[in-house]
Design an enzyme around this catalytic site. Structure first.
Site, mmCIF file in Angstrom:
data_model
loop_
_atom_site.group_PDB
_atom_site.id
_atom_site.type_symbol
_atom_site.label_atom_id
_atom_site.label_comp_id
_atom_site.label_asym_id
_atom_site.label_seq_id
_atom_site.Cartn_x
_atom_site.Cartn_y
_atom_site.Cartn_z
ATOM 1 C CE LYS A 1 -15.775 -1.563 -27.197
ATOM 2 N NZ LYS A 1 -16.104 -2.757 -27.918
HETATM 3 C C1 PLP Z 1 -18.323 -0.863 -21.626
HETATM 4 C C2 PLP Z 1 -18.489 -2.094 -22.444
HETATM 5 N N1 PLP Z 1 -18.546 -3.272 -21.831
HETATM 6 C C3 PLP Z 1 -18.697 -4.411 -22.525
HETATM 7 C C4 PLP Z 1 -18.807 -4.408 -23.901
HETATM 8 C C5 PLP Z 1 -18.943 -5.718 -24.624
HETATM 9 O O1 PLP Z 1 -17.705 -6.081 -25.218
HETATM 10 P P1 PLP Z 1 -17.686 -6.996 -26.508
HETATM 11 O O2 PLP Z 1 -18.457 -6.270 -27.545
HETATM 12 O O3 PLP Z 1 -16.257 -7.142 -26.856
HETATM 13 O O4 PLP Z 1 -18.345 -8.272 -26.128
HETATM 14 C C6 PLP Z 1 -18.749 -3.195 -24.588
HETATM 15 C C7 PLP Z 1 -18.833 -3.108 -26.074
HETATM 16 O O5 PLP Z 1 -18.028 -3.598 -26.769
HETATM 17 C C8 PLP Z 1 -18.547 -2.010 -23.856
HETATM 18 O O6 PLP Z 1 -18.431 -0.845 -24.473
HETATM 19 N N1 LIG Z 2 -19.963 -2.389 -27.617
HETATM 20 C C1 LIG Z 2 -19.291 -1.952 -28.772
HETATM 21 C C2 LIG Z 2 -19.916 -2.516 -30.015
HETATM 22 C C3 LIG Z 2 -18.926 -2.625 -31.127
HETATM 23 O O1 LIG Z 2 -18.016 -3.599 -30.771
HETATM 24 P P1 LIG Z 2 -16.620 -3.859 -31.472
HETATM 25 O O2 LIG Z 2 -15.810 -4.467 -30.390
HETATM 26 O O3 LIG Z 2 -16.892 -4.758 -32.595
HETATM 27 O O4 LIG Z 2 -16.041 -2.580 -31.941
HETATM 28 C C4 LIG Z 2 -19.224 -0.434 -28.762
HETATM 29 O O5 LIG Z 2 -19.091 0.126 -27.688
HETATM 30 O O6 LIG Z 2 -19.319 0.203 -29.790
#
Ligand code: PLP
Ligand SMILES: N[C@@H](CCOP(=O)(O)O)C(=O)O
Length: 461
Positions: free
Chosen positions: A112
Site C-alpha cells: 500500500k
Molecule cells: C498484504 C495484502 N495482500 C493483498 C491484498 C489484496 O490486494 P487488493 O485489495 O488490491 O486486491 C491486501 C489488501 O489490499 C493486502 O493488504
Molecule cells: N486489503 C485492504 C482492503 C482495502 O483495500 P483498498 O485497496 O481499497 O484500500 C486493506 O489492507 O485495507
C-alpha cells in the site's frame, strides 16, 4: 485525460478532480476515458532506469496538466525517498521462472505504501494550491489504514478517520493504526467485517450533504490515483526480466481487486503480460465467479491472511465495466442486484473475463504449508497473503517468468508465520518501538448515523 464513472451518469473529471472526488457521485468508480498505450520501443527504453524514472514515464500520460513535469518528478522523489530498498520493488528468484516482487520495503511494510506515499504528496500539493482542507475516511482490512495514517499523519489540512473491523486485523496492523500520537489521526474499530467498513464508507460518499459538509476524500482504491501508482511496479519488474522482448505472467494475492486491476491496466498499456492470475484465500468469491459466472456473496470467514478477507471486491466493478463494453447502465444494474447478494455475469462478459484473468485459491492449510515449505527450501519467509499467491502461482508456472507479488512483510503477521514455520523475522527498528506505546482507538457500531456524528464532532475545522 478525462475520467469517467463506471456507472455512466456522473460528470467526467480531470485527474486532479477525480483524485480529490474519490467515489463518483453516481456511486461508481472513476477510470480513464482512454488508456494511453506505450510502444515496444517506449517500454524497452525503461530498461536500466530507476524506479522513480519509470514511475514518471508510466504515470505522466494519466495526470494531464495537474502538475508540471518538474512538480511531478519532485512529488515522486519525495514519495519513495523513505523506502528502505534502493530498488524500491526488488525481485527475488524463487525457482526456475518464478520470481517474488517484494513490495514491502516502504514505511508500513506493505504494498500500500507505493500508492499511499504518492497520493499523500499529490493531495498535499493540490490542497496547498487550493488552500483547502479535507476529511479522509478510509476502510481497511489491515494494511490500507496504516499506510494512509503514515502518509497523512500530522498534516494540518487533513483529518484521517480509519474504519477497521474490530478483532479482525493482526496485532501489529492494529498497533500501526492505534499508536500514532498525531491529533489528526482517528482509528475506529468497527463492529462487523471489512465489507461492512467499506459499505459504510461508500454510504458516506453517497450522502451528499455529509460528503460536501465535511469535505470528504477517499484514499482507498476507490481513488483512481491509488490504482495508477500500482501500475508502475508491473512495468519495472517485467522490464527487468526482459519485457518487451519477453512475456511475463503475474500472480496477485487479491481481495479488493485494486492491485490486479493495476496489472490489467499495465497490460492494456502494452506490457506483454501472458497471464494475470487472481489468487484468493478461503474467501474465494473471485475464484468462484470466474468458475461459475455468478458473483455470489458468502459469509466472510476470518483467515490467516486477514487483509484479503473480502466479499465485495470494490475494483471488480472497474473490470466489469470494460468487460461489458463500458456500459455504465449495465454496471449500475449489476450493483443494484448485488444488494440482494449476487448477480450473474453475461456470457460475453464472462468469456472476456476468462480471457483476461485466471484464478486459484489456497485453503488455510495450503497457505501454512506454503510458508513452511518455502522457508525450508529457499529460506524465504512469506507473509500469509504472499503464501496464498505462491501456492496459486505454482499451479500456473510456464515457459515465461512468473512474477508473484509479495505484498507484505512477514513480521506483520507473527502468529500465522510462527504457527506455520516456527519462527518469524523481527520488525524493522523503526517499528519495534510501537510494541510498548499506548493505543488510541474508538470502538464504533456498524451504524452510518453514529459514524457521521463522530466524524463531525472529531474533525478539526
Ligand atoms: C498484504 C495484502 N495482500 C493483498 C491484498 C489484496 O490486494 P487488493 O485489495 O488490491 O486486491 C491486501 C489488501 O489490499 C493486502 O493488504
Ligand atoms: N486489503 C485492504 C482492503 C482495502 O483495500 P483498498 O485497496 O481499497 O484500500 C486493506 O489492507 O485495507
Amino acid at each position: 485525460m478525462k475520467y469517467v464513472s463506471t456507472r455512466g451518469t456522473a460528470p467526467s473529471l480531470s485527474f486532479e478532480e477525480a483524485m480529490m472526488t474519490g467515489l463518483a457521485r453516481d456511486g461508481g468508480l472513476y477510470v480513464p476515458a482512454e488508456i494511453p498505450v506505450m510502444s515496444p520501443e517506449d517500454i524497452a527504453g525503461l530498461a536500466g532506469k530507476s524506479y522513480e524514472e519509470i514511475a514518471f514515464i508510466v504515470m505522466r500520460p494519466f495526470i494531464g496538466d495537474a502538475f508540471t513535469d518538474e512538480e511531478f518528478k519532485a512529488i515522486i522523489a519525495r514519495a519513495y525517498e523513505g523506502f528502505r530498498h534502493e530498488a524500491r520493488a526488488p525481485l527475488v528468484q524463487l525457482g526456475p521462472n518464478h520470481f517474488l516482487l517484494e513490495l514491502f520495503h516502504g514505511p508500513t511494510l506493505a504494498f500500500k505504501d507505493f500508492a499511499m506515499q504518492l497520493i499523500g504528496q499529490l493531495f498535499q500539493a493540490s490542497l496547498m494550491r487550493a488552500n483547502k482542507r479535507v476529511t479522509i475516511v478510509g476502510a481497511t482490512s489491515g494494511d490500507t489504514g496504516s499506510a494512509a495514517i503514515e502518509a497523512f499523519r500530522g498534516l494540518s489540512n487533513v483529518d484521517v478517520f480509519i474504519l477497521f473491523p474490530h478483532g479482525r486485523v493482526s496485532d501489529i496492523q492494529r498497533k500501526q493504526m492505534t499508536t500514532p500520537e498525531d491529533a489528526n489521526v482517528h482509528a475506529l474499530a468497527m463492529d462487523g467485517d471489512f465489507d461492512d467498513c467499506q459499505a459504510r464508507l461508500k454510504d458516506m460518499f453517497n450522502d451528499f450533504e455529509f460528503r460536501d459538509g465535511v469535505g470528504l476524500a477517499g484514499v482507498n482504491s476507490i481513488n483512481w490515483a491509488r490504482v495508477l501508482a500500482q501500475v508502475v511496479y508491473y512495468f519495472s519488474s517485467a522490464v527487468s526480466l526482459g519485457a518487451p522482448h519477453r512475456e511475463v505472467s503475474f500472480t496477485v494475492p487479491t481481495g479488493n481487486f485494486g492491485d490486479i486491476f493495476a496489472g490489467y491496466i499495465a497490460k492494456k498499456m502494452g506490457l506483454p503480460v501472458r497471464e494475470l492470475v487472481i489468487a484468493t484465500n478461503q474467501n474465494d468469491i473471485l475464484h468462484r465467479t470466474l468458475e461459475t459466472g455468478e458473483y455470489a456473496k458468502a459469509e466472510t470467514i476470518p483467515s490467516m491472511s486477514p487483509s484479503m478477507d473480502i466479499q465485495v471486491s470494490s475494483n471488480f466493478e472497474r473490470a466489469l465495466f470494460d468487460m461489458y463494453g463500458r456500459d455504465g447502465g449495465a454496471i449500475a444494474q449489476l450493483m443494484e442486484e448485488l444488494k440482494s447478494g449476487s448477480f450473474k455475469i453475461s456470457q460475453g462478459a464472462l468469456e472476456q473475463l476468462r480471457e483476461t484473468f485466471t484464478s486459484g485459491r489456497a485453503s488455510e492449510e495450503e497457505c501454512a504449508d506454503t510458508i513452511r515449505d518455502m522457508e525450508r527450501t529457499t529460506g524465504e519467509i512469506l507473509c500469509p497473503h504472499t503464501a496464498v499467491a505462491v501456492k496459486v502461482a505454482k499451479e500456473h508456472l510456464s515457459d515465461v517468468p512468473m512474477i508473484t507479488l509479495s505484498t507484505a512483510h512477514p513480521a506483520k503477521f507473527p502468529d500465522a508465520v510462527i504457527a506455520a514455520c516456527g519462527h518469524y523475522p523481527d520488525l524493522p527498528p523503526h517499528m519495534a518501538e510501537m510494541a510498548d506505546k499506548p493505543e488510541r482507538v474508538t470502538r464504533v457500531p456498524n451504524d452510518l448515523d453514529a459514524l457521521k456524528k463522530l466524524v463531525h464532532e472529531r474533525r478539526a475545522r
